[in-house]
Design a protein around this motif. Structure first.
Motif, mmCIF file in Angstrom:
data_model
loop_
_atom_site.group_PDB
_atom_site.id
_atom_site.type_symbol
_atom_site.label_atom_id
_atom_site.label_comp_id
_atom_site.label_asym_id
_atom_site.label_seq_id
_atom_site.Cartn_x
_atom_site.Cartn_y
_atom_site.Cartn_z
ATOM 1 N N ASP A 1 10.654 11.991 -34.070
ATOM 2 C CA ASP A 1 11.596 11.465 -34.974
ATOM 3 C C ASP A 1 11.780 9.740 -34.939
ATOM 4 N N VAL A 2 12.398 9.368 -36.028
ATOM 5 C CA VAL A 2 12.491 7.933 -36.401
ATOM 6 C C VAL A 2 13.917 7.790 -36.181
ATOM 7 N N GLN B 1 10.140 4.872 -32.997
ATOM 8 C CA GLN B 1 9.749 6.373 -33.100
ATOM 9 C C GLN B 1 9.847 6.966 -31.628
ATOM 10 N N VAL B 2 10.531 8.112 -31.440
ATOM 11 C CA VAL B 2 10.704 8.691 -30.243
ATOM 12 C C VAL B 2 9.219 9.297 -29.724
ATOM 13 N N LEU B 3 8.875 8.675 -28.369
ATOM 14 C CA LEU B 3 7.816 8.938 -27.886
ATOM 15 C C LEU B 3 7.890 10.099 -26.954
ATOM 16 N N VAL B 4 8.735 10.199 -26.137
ATOM 17 C CA VAL B 4 8.921 11.164 -25.090
ATOM 18 C C VAL B 4 10.198 11.899 -24.902
ATOM 19 N N CYS B 5 10.666 12.944 -24.874
ATOM 20 C CA CYS B 5 12.046 13.531 -24.540
ATOM 21 C C CYS B 5 11.881 14.162 -23.147
ATOM 22 N N LYS B 6 12.547 13.405 -22.183
ATOM 23 C CA LYS B 6 12.419 13.746 -20.909
ATOM 24 C C LYS B 6 13.965 14.249 -20.454
ATOM 25 N N THR B 7 13.895 15.393 -20.057
ATOM 26 C CA THR B 7 15.443 15.963 -19.850
ATOM 27 C C THR B 7 15.491 16.445 -18.367
ATOM 28 N N GLY B 8 16.526 16.016 -17.623
ATOM 29 C CA GLY B 8 16.617 16.002 -16.232
ATOM 30 C C GLY B 8 17.883 16.691 -16.066
#
Ligand SMILES: *Cc1c(COP(=O)(O)O)cnc(C)c1O
Length: 425
Positions: A370-371, A297-304
């Motif tokens: 999301d999975v 499972q997606v825990l964190v989406c970190k954009t940079g």
């Protein structure tokens, strides 16, 4: 590259990504993540691909169980007539616990211990694949003490290049594995003269994730040259074991089908007049690799500015192949569709190592929650899992049609330190 490389039982349907008839996102919600899921059909199909062309020959498929040693997987193969290739006494106990036949089990490995030899003799393995002259002497002594005779096959290092990753290439003369081809006659003479041994076969295993037939044919020729020379000296070789190592599709590799590999080897064996010999194969990855996925499972989406990190709940402790070999494994979303825009992501785990990544620069439309499925995760995945960062190991589920059964419960945190002791006082 196809969207779902190498996965015979995976398909996108209205319910999202399915393995056989089981929707994977729903399975992840029920059992939690990280979760390994395997297709029974895909495993049996992979085994049948080896068995069918060998149907009218004396043969034995010995599943190299280090690829995936979960009991239910072993049980499935044992019931289908399969034997096993083991590399430790621990693996032998797993074979026995799963109902496997020790008489269909071969014992490989460069560093077998005396206690392991004794246990294997006690239960009656088919043979020891011996990897050094020193091991011949130790094994003879152990067998003699027990009043037994140990069946042996010598693992020959044929010095052929399997043209695979250096960490998984084993048949070159500077590898630690096997007895050098040039020393083989001498080693066989010694084996034939030792009181506790009975020579029964010859074997080789030149590497893993091999995607061409050529190296197998070269190795086979080197083995057959030796067999002929040994028989001139009166040392009979009953079985010929050509090892494992056939590759699978992780991205765009096109390994030969198992049936084609077997057919080409049989053709060469027959042409050289060795068709009556019992044949052994030791496939690992190619029986299970494409049959499994790892759900996360997606825990964190970190954009940079330079990179986007998609931090998921599976990590290098669950699946070490990317960190260990720089291996590419396909990663796809399980949900029916995502409203998130597609971006390039580095898919990484929560472990405190920069090497903790599952995929780099992957184009994915994902958002938190999301999975995702990591594909081709049936081999060298769960069997290499660790508890680094005190992370319990994942659960495993086997699917068969629309049925799904848990074959390994998720490890509990308490189990992680159950064998530890606090200092007294
Ligand atoms: C690992 C191993 C195999 C199986 O290799 P795969 O690449 O998984 O098919 C076979 N024989 C021996 C001796 C091995 O060590």
């Amino acid at each position: 590259m196809s969207a779902l490389p190498g996965a015979p039982q995976l398909a996108r349907r209205a319910a999202g990504l399915c393995l056989e008839a089981v929707p994977l996102e729903a399975l992840a919600r029920v059992h939690g993540t990280p979760l390994y899921v395997y297709s029974r059909g895909a495993m049996l199909q992979a085994l049948a691909a080896y068995q069918q062309p060998l149907a009218d020959r004396r043969h034995l498929i010995c599943y190299a169980m280090k690829a995936n040693s979960t009991l239910a997987v072993l049980q499935l193969f044992a019931r289908a007539g399969c034997g096993f290739d083991i590399v430790s006494a621990g693996e032998l106990e797993r074979v026995l616990a799963a109902g496997g036949d020790p008489a269909k089990t071969v014992f490989s490995g460069v560093g077998k211990q005396r206690a392991e030899m004794r246990r294997a003799l006690e239960v009656g393995v088919k043979c020891f694949n011996v990897e050094s002259e020193s091991e011949l002497r130790t094994l003879s002594a152990v067998a003699t003490e027990m009043g037994r005779s140990a069946p042996v096959s010598l693992r020959i290092n044929p010095d052929v290049d399997a043209r695979t990753h250096p960490y998984i290439s084993t048949g070159l003369k500077d590898n630690k594995f096997g007895i050098a081809h040039g020393h083989a006659l001498q080693a066989y003479r010694e084996a034939a003269g030792l009181p506790g041994l009975e020579v029964v076969g010859i074997d080789c295993h030149i590497g893993s994730q091999i995607t061409e037939i050529g190296p197998y044919l070269d190795a086979l020729d080197r083995l057959l040259d030796l067999v002929e020379a040994l028989e001139v000296e009166g040392i009979a070789i009953r079985h010929l074991d050509v090892g494992g190592g056939l590759g699978i599709t992780y991205t765009d590799e096109q390994p030969p089908a198992a049936g084609d590999l077997v057919a080409r080897l049989l053709e060469r064996i027959d042409a050289r007049g060795h068709g009556a010999r019992e044949l052994l194969f030791e496939p690992g990855r190619s029986l299970v690799g494409n049959a499994g996925v790892l759900l996360t499972q997606v825990l964190v989406c970190k954009t940079g500015a330079d990179k986007n990190f998609c931090i998921v709940d599976a990590a290098m402790n669950d699946l070490v192949r990317p960190a260990m070999y720089g291996a590419y494994m396909a990663i796809v979303p399980c949900g029916a569709q995502s409203s998130a825009p597609a971006r390039l992501w580095d898919v990484v785990g929560p472990v405190c190592e920069s090497g903790d990544w599952l995929g780099r620069a992957r184009e994915l439309a994902v958002q938190e929650g999301d999975v995702l499925a990591v594909l081709s995760a049936g081999a060298y995945a769960m069997s290499m899992a660790s508890n680094y960062n005190s992370r319990p190991r994942a659960a495993e589920v086997l699917v068969d049609g629309s049925e799904a059964v848990v074959i390994r419960e998720r490890e509990t945190t308490m189990a992680l330190f159950a064998h530890e002791r606090l200092l007294p006082g």
